[in-house]
Design a protein around this motif. Structure first.
Motif, short mmCIF file in Angstrom:
data_model
loop_
_atom_site.label_atom_id
_atom_site.label_comp_id
_atom_site.label_asym_id
_atom_site.label_seq_id
_atom_site.Cartn_x
_atom_site.Cartn_y
_atom_site.Cartn_z
N MET A 320 0.83 -1.20 0.00
CA MET A 320 0.00 0.00 0.00
C MET A 320 0.87 1.26 0.00
O MET A 320 0.57 2.23 -0.69
CB MET A 320 -0.93 0.00 1.22
CG MET A 320 -1.92 -1.16 1.26
SD MET A 320 -2.96 -1.30 -0.22
CE MET A 320 -4.05 0.07 0.04
N ARG A 324 1.36 4.34 -2.85
CA ARG A 324 0.70 5.45 -2.17
C ARG A 324 0.27 6.56 -3.13
O ARG A 324 -0.87 7.03 -3.09
CB ARG A 324 1.65 6.02 -1.11
CG ARG A 324 1.01 7.11 -0.26
CD ARG A 324 2.04 7.75 0.66
NE ARG A 324 1.38 8.66 1.58
CZ ARG A 324 1.16 8.41 2.86
NH1 ARG A 324 1.52 7.25 3.37
NH2 ARG A 324 0.57 9.29 3.64
N ILE A 327 -2.77 5.27 -5.43
CA ILE A 327 -4.03 4.89 -4.78
C ILE A 327 -4.65 6.04 -4.01
O ILE A 327 -5.87 6.08 -3.81
CB ILE A 327 -3.87 3.67 -3.87
CG1 ILE A 327 -2.90 3.97 -2.71
CG2 ILE A 327 -3.39 2.48 -4.66
CD1 ILE A 327 -2.71 2.79 -1.76
N THR A 328 -3.84 6.99 -3.54
CA THR A 328 -4.43 8.12 -2.81
C THR A 328 -5.19 9.06 -3.75
O THR A 328 -6.06 9.81 -3.33
CB THR A 328 -3.34 8.93 -2.08
OG1 THR A 328 -2.29 9.24 -3.00
CG2 THR A 328 -2.78 8.14 -0.92
N SER A 331 -9.57 6.14 -6.15
CA SER A 331 -10.20 5.12 -5.30
C SER A 331 -10.29 3.78 -6.02
O SER A 331 -10.23 2.72 -5.39
CB SER A 331 -11.60 5.58 -4.87
OG SER A 331 -12.44 5.79 -5.99
N TYR A 334 -7.08 2.06 -5.57
CA TYR A 334 -6.97 1.64 -4.17
C TYR A 334 -7.72 0.33 -3.94
O TYR A 334 -7.17 -0.62 -3.35
CB TYR A 334 -7.53 2.74 -3.27
CG TYR A 334 -7.64 2.34 -1.81
CD1 TYR A 334 -6.53 2.17 -1.02
CD2 TYR A 334 -8.89 2.14 -1.24
CE1 TYR A 334 -6.63 1.80 0.31
CE2 TYR A 334 -9.01 1.78 0.09
CZ TYR A 334 -7.88 1.62 0.87
OH TYR A 334 -8.00 1.25 2.18
N LYS A 337 -6.04 -2.54 -5.68
CA LYS A 337 -4.84 -2.97 -4.95
C LYS A 337 -5.22 -3.86 -3.77
O LYS A 337 -4.62 -4.91 -3.54
CB LYS A 337 -4.06 -1.75 -4.48
CG LYS A 337 -2.88 -2.05 -3.56
CD LYS A 337 -1.84 -2.94 -4.22
CE LYS A 337 -1.07 -2.23 -5.29
NZ LYS A 337 0.04 -3.05 -5.82
N CYS A 398 -10.57 3.92 4.34
CA CYS A 398 -11.01 2.85 3.45
C CYS A 398 -12.51 2.84 3.21
O CYS A 398 -12.95 2.73 2.07
CB CYS A 398 -10.55 1.50 3.99
SG CYS A 398 -11.06 0.10 2.98
#
Length: 769
Positions: A320, A324, A327-328, A331, A334, A337, A398
């Motif tokens: 993660m 970073r 994915i930040t 969404s 994210y 992943k 999340c």
């Protein structure tokens, strides 16, 4: 005296005739029918007519003849020095003798009956009294043969087994025959395997242990752990198969446990040292082998579980953090992943540990830590106000991102348009899979409801059936009924609103076609924030009383509250370049209508505030959306001077309509078109976001209080540890109650007389009726 003398002569007269027949039977020589009948008759006669002495004499004579026969048989067996020859001779002699243990006793049944009733049988067990002659034969064999050559028999059998372990074949019936003799030799009616267990089983297990205690350490030293595991697995299988051939069924698990202790338990730490490297290498084949070996030792698999949990947590967090930046900002990335990690860990557990429930539980426990980790995404629910009774630590974002991803799938977006219905359903099910591991599910529901509200109000749902299915899926995964029921009520309200609109248009002709009214239930839709006032165009202002009057006629006792924050519409915008349909919020509509009567004038920020009656914060956001819209190359409004953020607007900032506004596609100006300026409909202000967070905290407080009272009402008395355990179990489907929160609510309930502490033990709580 004459009678006693006659009885004595009866044995002396009969035995010489009986003895040759007994010897024939023992030697398995042919016996005629007449001889067989004579033997029965003579035994009966002696035992009946010479009961005082004849019974004892026949018994003693039979014992002597059997003993002499066995001694002669032993001499034949002992003449063989070779192991195989010894076993063959013994098995041959024993087999014949054991057969006669079945044929000889029936001829002496009268003798057995007489002995049963005599003083000689007082100490004999009931079952043994029915088989006196058989017991006599077996005990005699045990005394004269078995006790003398038992060690030679065992040693010879173990030598043959050692040869088999070394790959040298032999007649397996030799060992099996010896084993069977040990089993059949026991005359103990309560424990038929006593002799076998005390001698053959123990010798077999000791020989097996000695063999591997000598061989295993050297093999491990020369070949390493991986090859040794294969060796140990192979030898265990061989010994299991061998034990099933040569041992009784009850002995197999004992033997296997012994081999496991010698081959695995002794080297357990050395084997487990390879666990983490194998997991990191994703060497599922070797891990499966390790698992099959270690799982044979009670509780040893716990070590693998600890290593696996640590690996999943560390690997999940590392992945993660490495992603970073991607994915930040997305969404979808994210969630993808997270799902790829879950699939990877699940495959590891399936291929390496056969989906063993203990490993599935460990996977779930570890993945839950990864999902709720806040080192990449952090959500702070604490508000700036002091009204919150409880400050809670920051949580993972999340659930918010899951809700955003669901919105992307359920809303009309480029993603949902390129996916089939089945693919969307699969991805939504994946979201629910991740949601199972989220500890603060109440946050997900808050955001999901907000997104659903936007979709229903704007009519941007890609598939209404999927929307309603999603609600049912949330119910199936254990979301609280009150949350899910509110979502279901929202769909019902939209359908009812369609009917109300149709009836209103049928009964009214005063501009009813310019608006689509949505009558929404306050319990399902209402937000805590105060309604935001705004000056509406005359057409809409005139329509509001008509709607209220119509609604009151049909629904008595209900009050309508207009939420312009949740409204939107379409206006026609004419410029020098063409005519365009703009999809706008009510606030954007109010701002743009300010220029309706004076299209070429520049209006200050202060005058716009007075004209629209919007709060300053909302006006700034609304003007910014019209001055800087990323969807269009030319903006609807122009401002002077230009600013870099809505905070830079001041009372004297001038705004004017851009008469050169146009829709541009592929570098060409379009004279007509439709442009969506709504973007993500702002259903919440800064104030309402604070209230949303405050609402989550307050709801958690109420849920915790409610659960504590419910538990106490059922238990009446409960200690602190048990209360906390049951509380977590009851609330885990929505959020994980922090210890601080639990403590505060316990004190609140004690203060308000719902419960009290036990006077003798402060850790025990008592329910107050």
């Amino acid at each position: 005296m004459a009678m006693l003398q006659g009885n004595s002569k009866t044995f002396d007269n009969k035995w010489p005739k009986m003895q040759p027949i007994v010897l024939k039977l023992l030697g398995q020589e042919p016996v005629s029918k007449e001889e067989w009948q004579d033997l029965f008759y003579d035994v009966h006669t002696v035992c009946l007519w010479d009961e005082d002495k004849g019974v004892a004499q026949v018994h003693e004579a039979l014992k002597n003849i059997i003993s002499n026969f066995i001694k002669n048989a032993k001499m034949k067996v002992k003449m063989n020095d070779d192991n195989s020859a010894l076993l063959k001779a013994y098995i041959s002699v024993w087999t014949k003798f054991f057969e006669q243990c079945l044929y000889l006793p029936p001829a002496f049944s009268t003798l057995e009956k007489s002995l049963e009733s005599s003083d000689n049988n007082l100490g004999m067990k009931k079952n043994e009294s029915r088989n006196i002659i058989r017991k006599l034969m077996l005990d005699s064999w045990n005394e004269h043969v078995f006790c003398d050559i038992r060690h030679r028999l065992q040693d010879s059998a173990m030598i043959l087994l050692k040869k088999e372990r070394e790959g040298i074949s032999f007649d397996s019936q030799l060992v099996i025959g010896v084993r069977q003799s040990y089993v059949n030799l026991s005359s103990d009616a309560d424990d038929r395997l006593k002799i076998y267990r005390e001698h053959f089983e123990s010798a077999y297990i000791k020989a097996t242990q000695d063999h591997y205690q000598s061989e295993a350490p050297a093999y491990l030293s020369e070949n390493g752990v991986i090859k040794y595991m294969k060796y140990a697995h192979k030898k265990l299988r061989e010994e299991e198969d061998r034990a099933e051939r040569y041992l009784e069924a009850t002995s197999v698990p004992i033997l296997v446990k012994s081999v496991v202790s010698t081959l695995v338990e002794k080297f357990l730490m050395t084997i487990l040292s390879e666990c983490l490297p194998l997991i990191r290498q994703n060497n599922t084949e070797e891990l499966n082998l390790m698992f099959s070996l270690v799982d044979r030792i009670p509780d040893a698999v716990t070590k693998i579980l600890e290593v696996l949990e640590s690996y999943i947590v560390d690997e999940g967090k590392i992945n993660m953090h490495e992603s970073r930046e991607i994915i930040t900002a997305d969404s979808e990335k994210y969630i993808e992943k997270l799902l790829s990690l879950f699939e990877r860990f699940s495959k590891l557990v399936k291929d390496s540990f056969n989906d063993d429930p203990r490993f599935l539980t460990t996977r779930d426990k570890a993945f839950e830590i990864v999902v709720n980790d806040r080192s990449v995404f952090e959500l702070d629910l604490n508000t700036k106000t002091k009204s919150s009774a409880t400050k809670i630590p920051p949580e993972s974002r999340c659930p918010e991102l899951l809700a955003n991803y669901c919105d992307m799938l359920l809303r009309k977006t480029p993603m949902s348009k390129k996916l089939s219905s089945e693919e969307i359903e699969t991805k939504l099910k994946d979201v629910l899979l991740v949601l199972k591991y989220v500890s603060n599910k109440d946050v997900f529901m808050k955001y999901h409801k907000a997104h659903l509200t936007r979709r229903l109000i704007l009519g941007t749902s890609a598939d209404n059936d999927k929307e309603e299915s999603m609600v049912e899926w949330l119910r199936e995964v254990g979301m609280p009924a009150d949350y899910v029921n509110k979502l279901a009520r929202m769909f019902q309200d939209i359908k009812v609103s369609d009917d109300i609109n149709r009836k209103f248009k049928e009964q009214s002709s005063n501009g009813s076609d310019i608006a689509n009214i949505k009558i929404l239930n306050a319990g399902a839709w209402a937000r805590r924030s105060d309604r935001i006032s705004v000056s509406l165009p005359t057409e809409l202002e005139d329509l509001i009383p008509d709607v209220e009057e119509f609604y009151k006629k049909n629904h008595h006792g209900r009050k309508l509250q207009w939420h312009h924050l949740m409204s939107n519409g379409i206006i026609t915008f004419k410029t020098d370049c063409g005519q365009y349909d703009l999809e706008v919020t009510t606030f954007q509509l109010s701002v743009l209508f300010t220029w309706n009567q004076r299209p070429h004038e520049a209006i200050t920020f202060e005058n716009l505030r007075l004209a629209t009656q919007l709060p300053e914060s909302e006006l700034r956001k609304t003007l910014w959306s019209l001055v800087v819209s990323p969807k269009t190359k030319r903006q609807v409004l122009l401002c002077n001077p230009e600013v870099s953020s809505p905070k830079d607007f001041n009372n004297s900032t001038l705004f004017s309509v851009n008469h050169q506004y146009a829709l541009i596609k592929n570098g060409k100006v379009q004279k007509r078109g439709r442009i969506n300026l709504i973007g993500r409909l702002q259903l919440s202000t800064e104030r309402t976001r604070e209230e949303d967070n405050e609402g989550i905290i307050q709801l958690r407080i109420l849920r915790t209080q409610e659960a504590i009272v419910k538990i106490l009402k059922m238990r009446k008395r409960i200690n602190h540890a048990q209360l906390q355990t049951e509380l977590v179990e009851m609330l885990k489907n929505m959020f994980f109650p922090q210890k601080k929160l639990i403590k505060q609510q316990i004190e609140w309930l004690i203060e308000h007389k719902y419960m009290k502490r036990d006077e003798e033990d402060i850790n025990v709580f008592i329910y107050l009726v």
